[in-house]
Design a protein around this motif. Structure first.
Motif, mmCIF file in Angstrom:
data_model
loop_
_atom_site.group_PDB
_atom_site.id
_atom_site.type_symbol
_atom_site.label_atom_id
_atom_site.label_comp_id
_atom_site.label_asym_id
_atom_site.label_seq_id
_atom_site.Cartn_x
_atom_site.Cartn_y
_atom_site.Cartn_z
ATOM 1 N N LEU A 9 0.843 -1.185 0.000
ATOM 2 C CA LEU A 9 0.000 0.000 0.000
ATOM 3 C C LEU A 9 0.883 1.242 0.000
ATOM 4 C CD1 LEU A 9 -2.558 -1.136 2.751
ATOM 5 C CD2 LEU A 9 -2.885 -1.220 0.270
ATOM 6 N N TYR A 10 0.293 2.385 -0.317
ATOM 7 C CA TYR A 10 1.067 3.616 -0.371
ATOM 8 C C TYR A 10 1.253 4.213 1.027
ATOM 9 C CZ TYR A 10 0.993 3.723 -5.440
ATOM 10 O OH TYR A 10 1.191 3.421 -6.768
ATOM 11 N N ASP A 11 2.439 4.778 1.258
ATOM 12 C CA ASP A 11 2.742 5.413 2.546
ATOM 13 C C ASP A 11 2.093 6.804 2.581
ATOM 14 O OD1 ASP A 11 4.422 6.330 0.528
ATOM 15 O OD2 ASP A 11 6.069 6.792 1.903
ATOM 16 N N LEU A 12 0.866 6.821 3.057
ATOM 17 C CA LEU A 12 0.064 8.039 3.053
ATOM 18 C C LEU A 12 -0.499 8.327 4.440
ATOM 19 C CD1 LEU A 12 -2.032 7.454 -0.203
ATOM 20 C CD2 LEU A 12 -0.140 9.068 0.075
ATOM 21 N N ALA A 13 -0.722 9.595 4.706
ATOM 22 C CA ALA A 13 -1.377 10.001 5.946
ATOM 23 C C ALA A 13 -2.891 10.033 5.732
ATOM 24 C CB ALA A 13 -0.875 11.373 6.383
ATOM 25 N N ASP A 14 -3.611 9.754 6.815
ATOM 26 C CA ASP A 14 -5.078 9.875 6.813
ATOM 27 C C ASP A 14 -5.725 9.105 5.663
ATOM 28 O OD1 ASP A 14 -4.874 11.610 9.008
ATOM 29 O OD2 ASP A 14 -4.554 13.330 7.685
ATOM 30 N N CYS A 15 -5.304 7.892 5.458
ATOM 31 C CA CYS A 15 -5.910 7.079 4.409
ATOM 32 C C CYS A 15 -6.910 6.093 5.016
ATOM 33 C CB CYS A 15 -4.858 6.341 3.591
ATOM 34 S SG CYS A 15 -3.921 5.096 4.509
ATOM 35 N N THR A 16 -7.743 5.534 4.172
ATOM 36 C CA THR A 16 -8.718 4.523 4.564
ATOM 37 C C THR A 16 -8.489 3.285 3.715
ATOM 38 O OG1 THR A 16 -10.373 6.203 5.150
ATOM 39 C CG2 THR A 16 -11.179 3.965 4.766
ATOM 40 N N VAL A 17 -8.390 2.141 4.365
ATOM 41 C CA VAL A 17 -8.232 0.876 3.650
ATOM 42 C C VAL A 17 -9.435 0.007 3.990
ATOM 43 C CG1 VAL A 17 -6.747 -1.089 3.157
ATOM 44 C CG2 VAL A 17 -5.726 1.078 3.883
ATOM 45 N N THR A 18 -10.211 -0.351 2.982
ATOM 46 C CA THR A 18 -11.423 -1.137 3.185
ATOM 47 C C THR A 18 -11.165 -2.597 2.831
ATOM 48 O OG1 THR A 18 -12.208 -0.692 0.935
ATOM 49 C CG2 THR A 18 -12.903 0.840 2.678
ATOM 50 N N TYR A 19 -11.909 -3.471 3.488
ATOM 51 C CA TYR A 19 -11.791 -4.910 3.258
ATOM 52 C C TYR A 19 -13.191 -5.511 3.155
ATOM 53 C CZ TYR A 19 -6.928 -4.351 4.709
ATOM 54 O OH TYR A 19 -5.620 -3.945 4.799
ATOM 55 N N VAL A 20 -13.359 -6.442 2.242
ATOM 56 C CA VAL A 20 -14.609 -7.190 2.142
ATOM 57 C C VAL A 20 -14.237 -8.620 1.755
ATOM 58 C CG1 VAL A 20 -14.979 -6.393 -0.244
ATOM 59 C CG2 VAL A 20 -16.900 -7.284 1.102
ATOM 60 N N ALA A 21 -14.710 -9.585 2.547
ATOM 61 C CA ALA A 21 -14.252 -10.972 2.423
ATOM 62 C C ALA A 21 -15.383 -11.901 1.993
ATOM 63 C CB ALA A 21 -13.677 -11.458 3.755
ATOM 64 N N ASN A 22 -14.973 -13.024 1.417
ATOM 65 C CA ASN A 22 -15.888 -14.111 1.029
ATOM 66 C C ASN A 22 -16.901 -13.659 -0.020
ATOM 67 O OD1 ASN A 22 -14.485 -15.547 2.953
ATOM 68 N ND2 ASN A 22 -16.097 -15.448 4.498
ATOM 69 N N ILE A 23 -16.456 -12.815 -0.912
ATOM 70 C CA ILE A 23 -17.324 -12.336 -1.987
ATOM 71 C C ILE A 23 -17.244 -13.250 -3.201
ATOM 72 C CG2 ILE A 23 -17.721 -10.428 -3.598
ATOM 73 C CD1 ILE A 23 -18.624 -9.870 -0.736
ATOM 74 N N LYS A 24 -16.040 -13.688 -3.535
ATOM 75 C CA LYS A 24 -15.847 -14.562 -4.696
ATOM 76 C C LYS A 24 -14.896 -15.700 -4.321
ATOM 77 C CE LYS A 24 -14.727 -14.257 -9.638
ATOM 78 N NZ LYS A 24 -14.094 -13.403 -10.677
ATOM 79 N N PRO A 25 -15.298 -16.533 -3.348
ATOM 80 C CA PRO A 25 -14.403 -17.600 -2.883
ATOM 81 C C PRO A 25 -14.256 -18.713 -3.918
ATOM 82 C CG PRO A 25 -16.545 -17.786 -1.832
ATOM 83 C CD PRO A 25 -16.567 -16.505 -2.605
ATOM 84 N N ALA A 26 -13.083 -19.310 -3.931
ATOM 85 C CA ALA A 26 -12.812 -20.397 -4.870
ATOM 86 C C ALA A 26 -13.741 -21.574 -4.597
ATOM 87 C CB ALA A 26 -11.355 -20.847 -4.749
ATOM 88 N N GLY A 27 -14.267 -22.166 -5.658
ATOM 89 C CA GLY A 27 -15.107 -23.346 -5.528
ATOM 90 C C GLY A 27 -16.561 -23.076 -5.235
#
Length: 319
Positions: free
Chosen positions: A103-121
Motif C-alpha cells: 500500500l502507499y505510505d500516506l497520511a489519513d488514508c482509509t483501507v477497506t476490506y470485504v471478504a468471502n465475496i468470490k471464494p474459490a469453488g
C-alpha cells in the motif's frame, strides 16, 4: 509483487481548454509517495446480541471462516489509489488471516476490506463484477464505495432449505476497514508496517422461538421484506434500501397447537425509514388464519433497522 497484486490508480489527465492558451497545473496525488509492505491481520468481530456482546460467536463450523478478500486503499481526499483481490484460490478458510500487501505510505488514508465475496469453488452466481480480465476496479472514491451493495439473494435463498445448518453461508460475507497513517517500514519486507482489521458479518440472524396457541397447525412462516443486499462498508447509518432490494423468505413448517418450535432466519441488514419497508414475520395456519409482526432493533421506539453482525432472539406466541 506485480504477479500477485493488481492496482487501480487514478492518474490525473491534462484537460484541453478550448479557445485558451493557458497552462493547467496537474497535481499527482501519489507524488513523493511509494508502495510499502504492509502486514495485515484480519480477524472476526464478536457477534452482537441485542446491542450487547454475545458470549459465543456464530456457528464456528459454518459462519466464522475467511476465504478470499478484496481490499481498496483511499487517500485522504477519498480517491481510490490501490486495490487487490487476495486468497482467490483458497478453499479452506481461516478464522484469522495473516497476509502481506503493498500500500502507499500516506497520511489519513482509509483501507477497506470485504471478504468471502468470490471464494474459490463457490457457485452462488453473485459475482459483483469487480474483475474484468486483468483489471480490478471496485470504486473510484470512498463516497461511492460507501453506497455500494452486495447482492446476497443467492446465498439467502439457499438457507431456506435448512437455515439451522446454514450451509449456504459457509462463505459468510464480511466487511471492515482501517483508517490512519501508513508509514514507511525500516527494512521493507523484513520489517513491514502492521495493520489489524476486524471484520463483521454482513448479515442479521434471527432465532425465533415460536409457540402455537391458534388451535390449529401452523403450516407456514415467512420472513417478509427481508433485505437481500448488504452495504460493503460497515456503518450504523446507511441510505434506506430500495424496493427491489427486498424479497420474502418462506418456510414450510408443521407446528401443532400448543407446541413450540425454534426457527432460524438470515437476512442482509435492513436500513429503513419510518415509511420504508419493515421486515415482518408472517404466519399461516392449516385453517387459513394469517398474521404478522414487525421486526427491528427496537420496534417500541421506532427503530426498525436490523443491523449487521447481530443476532436477534425473538419469543413469539401466535394466538
Amino acid at each position: 509483487m506485480k504477479n500477485i497484486i493488481r492496482f487501480t490508480i487514478l492518474a490525473a489527465a491534462a484537460a484541453l481548454v478550448l479557445g485558451a492558451c493557458q497552462k493547467q497545473e496537474i497535481t499527482d496525488p501519489l507524488a513523493g509517495h511509494k508502495l510499502v509492505p504492509v502486514q495485515i491481520t484480519l480477524g472476526i468481530d464478536d457477534v452482537q446480541q441485542a446491542g450487547t456482546k454475545a458470549a459465543v460467536a456464530l456457528l464456528p463450523e459454518v459462519e466464522n471462516w475467511i476465504f478470499d478478500y478484496y481490499y481498496c486503499q483511499f487517500n485522504s481526499a477519498g480517491i481510490s489509489i490501490a486495490t487487490g483481490h487476495r486468497r482467490a484460490t483458497v478453499t479452506s478458510g481461516d478464522m484469522e488471516v495473516s497476509d502481506q500487501v503493498w500500500l502507499y505510505d500516506l497520511a489519513d488514508c482509509t483501507v477497506t476490506y470485504v471478504a468471502n465475496i468470490k471464494p474459490a469453488g463457490a457457485a452462488y452466481g453473485d459475482d459483483p463484477g469487480w474483475e474484468q480480465g486483468t483489471i480490478l476496479k471496485i470504486a473510484d472514491n470512498l463516497e461511492t464505495y460507501k453506497t455500494m451493495k452486495f447482492d446476497m439473494s443467492a446465498r439467502l435463498a439457499a438457507t431456506e432449505i435448512d437455515a439451522s445448518l446454514a450451509a449456504a453461508l459457509k462463505h459468510m460475507p464480511m466487511c471492515g476497514y482501517w483508517q490512519g497513517t501508513i508509514t514507511e517500514a525500516i527494512n521493507t519486507e523484513a520489517d513491514p508496517f502492521h495493520m489489524i482489521v476486524t471484520l463483521g458479518r454482513m448479515v442479521s440472524k434471527m432465532f425465533v422461538n415460536l409457540t402455537n396457541k391458534t388451535g390449529q397447525t401452523i403450516t407456514g412462516v415467512t420472513l417478509q421484506d427481508a433485505a437481500q443486499k448488504a452495504y460493503i462498508f460497515p456503518q450504523v447509518e446507511n441510505p434506506a434500501l430500495a424496493d427491489e432490494d427486498y424479497a420474502d423468505i418462506s418456510n414450510t413448517v408443521s407446528i401443532a397447537n400448543n407446541d413450540t418450535a425454534m426457527l432460524v432466519f438470515y437476512s442482509a441488514p435492513n436500513f429503513c425509514t419510518d415509511g420504508g419497508k419493515h421486515t415482518k414475520l408472517a404466519f399461516t395456519t392449516s385453517g387459513g388464519k394469517t398474521g404478522s409482526i414487525e421486526l427491528g432493533s427496537d420496534v417500541a421506539r421506532g427503530d426498525y433497522n436490523l443491523y449487521m453482525n447481530t443476532i436477534y432472539t425473538l419469543s413469539v406466541t401466535v394466538k
